[in-house]
Design a protein around this motif. Structure first.
Motif, PDB file in Angstrom:
ATOM      1  N   ILE A   1     -10.519   1.321  -2.284  1.00  0.00           N
ATOM      2  CA  ILE A   1      -9.355   0.769  -1.602  1.00  0.00           C
ATOM      3  C   ILE A   1      -8.176   1.721  -1.765  1.00  0.00           C
ATOM      4  CG2 ILE A   1      -8.870  -0.647  -3.649  1.00  0.00           C
ATOM      5  CD1 ILE A   1      -7.452  -2.639  -1.831  1.00  0.00           C
ATOM      6  N   TYR A   2      -7.488   1.969  -0.641  1.00  0.00           N
ATOM      7  CA  TYR A   2      -6.261   2.771  -0.657  1.00  0.00           C
ATOM      8  C   TYR A   2      -5.234   2.029   0.183  1.00  0.00           C
ATOM      9  CZ  TYR A   2      -2.919   6.567  -0.168  1.00  0.00           C
ATOM     10  OH  TYR A   2      -1.778   7.327  -0.187  1.00  0.00           O
ATOM     11  N   SER A   3      -4.138   1.588  -0.464  1.00  0.00           N
ATOM     12  CA  SER A   3      -3.175   0.718   0.197  1.00  0.00           C
ATOM     13  C   SER A   3      -1.773   1.303   0.114  1.00  0.00           C
ATOM     14  CB  SER A   3      -3.206  -0.673  -0.451  1.00  0.00           C
ATOM     15  OG  SER A   3      -2.350  -1.558   0.230  1.00  0.00           O
TER      16      SER A   3
ATOM     17  N   GLU B   1       2.210  -0.038   0.883  1.00  0.00           N
ATOM     18  CA  GLU B   1       3.093  -1.145   1.245  1.00  0.00           C
ATOM     19  C   GLU B   1       4.526  -0.639   1.355  1.00  0.00           C
ATOM     20  OE1 GLU B   1       4.551  -5.582  -0.277  1.00  0.00           O
ATOM     21  OE2 GLU B   1       2.906  -4.530  -1.294  1.00  0.00           O
TER      22      GLU B   1
ATOM     23  N   SER C   1       2.571   3.567  -2.499  1.00  0.00           N
ATOM     24  CA  SER C   1       1.139   3.418  -2.738  1.00  0.00           C
ATOM     25  C   SER C   1       0.834   3.560  -4.221  1.00  0.00           C
ATOM     26  CB  SER C   1       0.345   4.468  -1.955  1.00  0.00           C
ATOM     27  OG  SER C   1      -1.025   4.420  -2.308  1.00  0.00           O
TER      28      SER C   1
ATOM     29  N   THR D   1      -7.598  -6.238  11.562  1.00  0.00           N
ATOM     30  CA  THR D   1      -8.497  -5.348  10.831  1.00  0.00           C
ATOM     31  C   THR D   1      -9.593  -4.845  11.748  1.00  0.00           C
ATOM     32  OG1 THR D   1      -8.130  -6.674   8.828  1.00  0.00           O
ATOM     33  CG2 THR D   1      -9.937  -5.081   8.779  1.00  0.00           C
TER      34      THR D   1
ATOM     35  N   TYR E   1      -9.869  -0.898   8.284  1.00  0.00           N
ATOM     36  CA  TYR E   1      -8.445  -0.557   8.198  1.00  0.00           C
ATOM     37  C   TYR E   1      -7.662  -1.830   8.495  1.00  0.00           C
ATOM     38  CZ  TYR E   1      -3.864   1.380   9.270  1.00  0.00           C
ATOM     39  OH  TYR E   1      -2.508   1.643   9.291  1.00  0.00           O
TER      40      TYR E   1
ATOM     41  N   THR F   1       1.931  -3.660   5.215  1.00  0.00           N
ATOM     42  CA  THR F   1       0.947  -3.077   4.319  1.00  0.00           C
ATOM     43  C   THR F   1      -0.233  -2.550   5.119  1.00  0.00           C
ATOM     44  OG1 THR F   1       1.536  -4.696   2.612  1.00  0.00           O
ATOM     45  CG2 THR F   1      -0.505  -3.471   2.302  1.00  0.00           C
TER      46      THR F   1
ATOM     47  N   THR G   1      -4.003  -0.758   4.679  1.00  0.00           N
ATOM     48  CA  THR G   1      -5.029  -0.595   3.649  1.00  0.00           C
ATOM     49  C   THR G   1      -6.324  -0.080   4.262  1.00  0.00           C
ATOM     50  OG1 THR G   1      -4.083  -2.504   2.480  1.00  0.00           O
ATOM     51  CG2 THR G   1      -6.248  -1.725   1.767  1.00  0.00           C
ATOM     52  N   TRP G   2      -6.874   0.943   3.619  1.00  0.00           N
ATOM     53  CA  TRP G   2      -8.197   1.449   3.974  1.00  0.00           C
ATOM     54  C   TRP G   2      -9.220   0.935   2.963  1.00  0.00           C
ATOM     55  CZ3 TRP G   2      -9.798   3.925   8.233  1.00  0.00           C
ATOM     56  CH2 TRP G   2      -8.847   4.569   9.038  1.00  0.00           C
ATOM     57  N   TYR G   3     -10.384   0.542   3.460  1.00  0.00           N
ATOM     58  CA  TYR G   3     -11.488   0.124   2.614  1.00  0.00           C
ATOM     59  C   TYR G   3     -12.739   0.885   3.037  1.00  0.00           C
ATOM     60  CZ  TYR G   3      -8.607  -4.123   1.962  1.00  0.00           C
ATOM     61  OH  TYR G   3      -7.594  -5.012   1.717  1.00  0.00           O
TER      62      TYR G   3
END
Length: 404
Positions: free
Chosen positions: A62-64, A66, A70, A360, A377, A393, A395-397
């Motif tokens: 996870i890379y988020s 906000e 980050s 998403t 995403y 926010t 976020t990549w997963y």
């Protein structure tokens, strides 16, 4: 509200009676619905051994970011779940589901019940049951979904996965291409944590912190939970469910602590359908919540809440890849919406904020139906109670989930 419940149960009884002549054990095996999700899983079976084993694993990175800030890249071992089932004797079976979340940060028994089959239309279930509110709460296994995160309406508005100690009945009936299913349970219920929690809002999911709900009912009044679903072989499945009961105590040790019994009531709709020609699937759920909040609480605690999610899943490639004969590549899109506080401020007559919206897009690859690799995403807008500009926010997963 009780009159509405009795009317719904009466209607369900009429419908079940109408279809009963078309029901058979063979039909029960043939048609699967959301209510069958706890048993509709792959299990390992062993010769001359009465117990079947199974489970699934979820893990991801996870890379988020906000509002421009980050915390960097992290890796998450979200959950490891184990299933154990057994046929105890004719018409009696047992299933349990044990979940380890975030390593061993949380260990929970999500389901542990004994089922007694009297007739396809009437089966008894008791133990720790999954409350049938909406569809996701019962049908929550990670390998079934194209998205890493669970829907906000199911986890932040409703307390999925939500299970309780209790007893009830369920059954199914058939007529032609139509399938009818119902469930009805009495279980332990909510407590005052839903309006007294760290979120500082009305938050039903806070009840999950109360592990004693598996041995005692805080309000001394049972929680009633029922679901009625209808499915057409070509059109899909539609379900309506209700959950409600008191969440407070009027007296403790003979002393009055509240003026009356306060209720929480939830109504949910769920839909699962597909376009056969293109293979496009649509999965959605909507929930509306009423909570009797004491007059001494500020309007920060909402007495009404609403939310929904909609998934669109489109297969774009079905082919053999390496030794995977039935590999599928999907493009998907999820929309999440939650309003934690419906209404207007009494002083200013302006709308109360405290809502969330997210989209998403996702790419997922299934080398086999029981395993999914997924890239998501998620872009989220969250507004505070005063309707200040929404925090954003992104976020990549990247992760996977697989049965084993």
């Amino acid at each position: 509200m009780s009159r509405k419940i009795y009317a719904a149960l009466a209607l369900m009884n009429i419908c079940v009676s109408t279809l009963s002549s078309q029901t058979s054990d063979r039909d029960s095996i043939r048609e699967s619905m959301n209510m069958d999700a706890v048993y509709d899983r792959p299990f390992l079976t062993f010769d001359k051994f009465p117990v079947n084993l199974g489970g699934y694993l979820e893990a991801n990175s996870i890379y988020s970011v906000e509002d421009g800030l980050s915390e960097g890249l992290s890796f998450q071992a979200r959950r490891l779940t184990l299933f154990v089932s057994a046929s105890i004797s004719k018409r009696i079976k047992f299933l349990t589901e044990l979940e380890f979340e975030n390593g061993t940060e949380e260990i929970a028994i999500e389901f542990a019940s004994m089922d007694i089959a009297l007739h396809p239309l009437l089966n008894l279930r008791g133990g720790i049951v999954l409350n049938p509110i909406g569809s996701f709460n019962q049908n929550h296994d990670g390998p079934k979904w194209e998205f890493v995160e669970r829907p906000d309406v199911s986890t932040n508005l409703l307390p999925a996965t939500f299970s309780n100690a209790g007893f009830g009945i369920y059954g199914k009936a058939y007529k032609g291409a139509w399938t009818l299913g119902y469930e009805a349970y009495l279980t332990n219920g909510f407590d005052t944590s839903i309006i007294d929690n760290e979120e500082e809002r009305t938050f039903l999911a806070a009840v999950k912190e109360n592990s004693s709900r598996f041995e005692e009912n805080f309000s001394d009044n049972a929680l009633l939970n029922g679901k009625f679903a209808i499915k057409h072989r070509k059109l899909g499945e539609l379900g309506i469910s209700y959950m409600g009961g008191a969440y407070n105590r009027e007296e403790v040790d003979g002393l009055q602590v509240d003026t009356k019994s306060r209720r929480v009531d939830v109504l949910a709709l769920d839909l699962n359908t597909a376009i056969k020609k293109t293979g496009t699937r649509f999965i959605g759920e909507m929930a509306y919540i009423w909570v009797d909040v004491p007059d001494t609480f500020t309007q920060q605690f909402g007495d009404r809440q609403v939310g929904f999610f909609v998934d669109i899943v489109q297969p774009v490639l079905k082919t053999e890849v390496l030794d995977w004969e039935d590999a599928v590549l999907n493009l998907s899109l999820r929309t999440d919406y939650v309003d934690y506080n419906i209404g207007r401020f009494a002083q200013t007559n302006t709308n109360i904020g405290d809502d969330l919206f997210a989209i998403t897009p996702a790419i997922s690859f299934r080398p086999a139906p029981q395993t999914v690799l997924r890239i998501n995403y998620r872009y989220q807008w969250q507004q505070d109670i005063l309707n200040n500009p929404a925090s954003r926010t992104a976020t990549w997963y990247f992760g996977f989930s697989t049965y084993f």
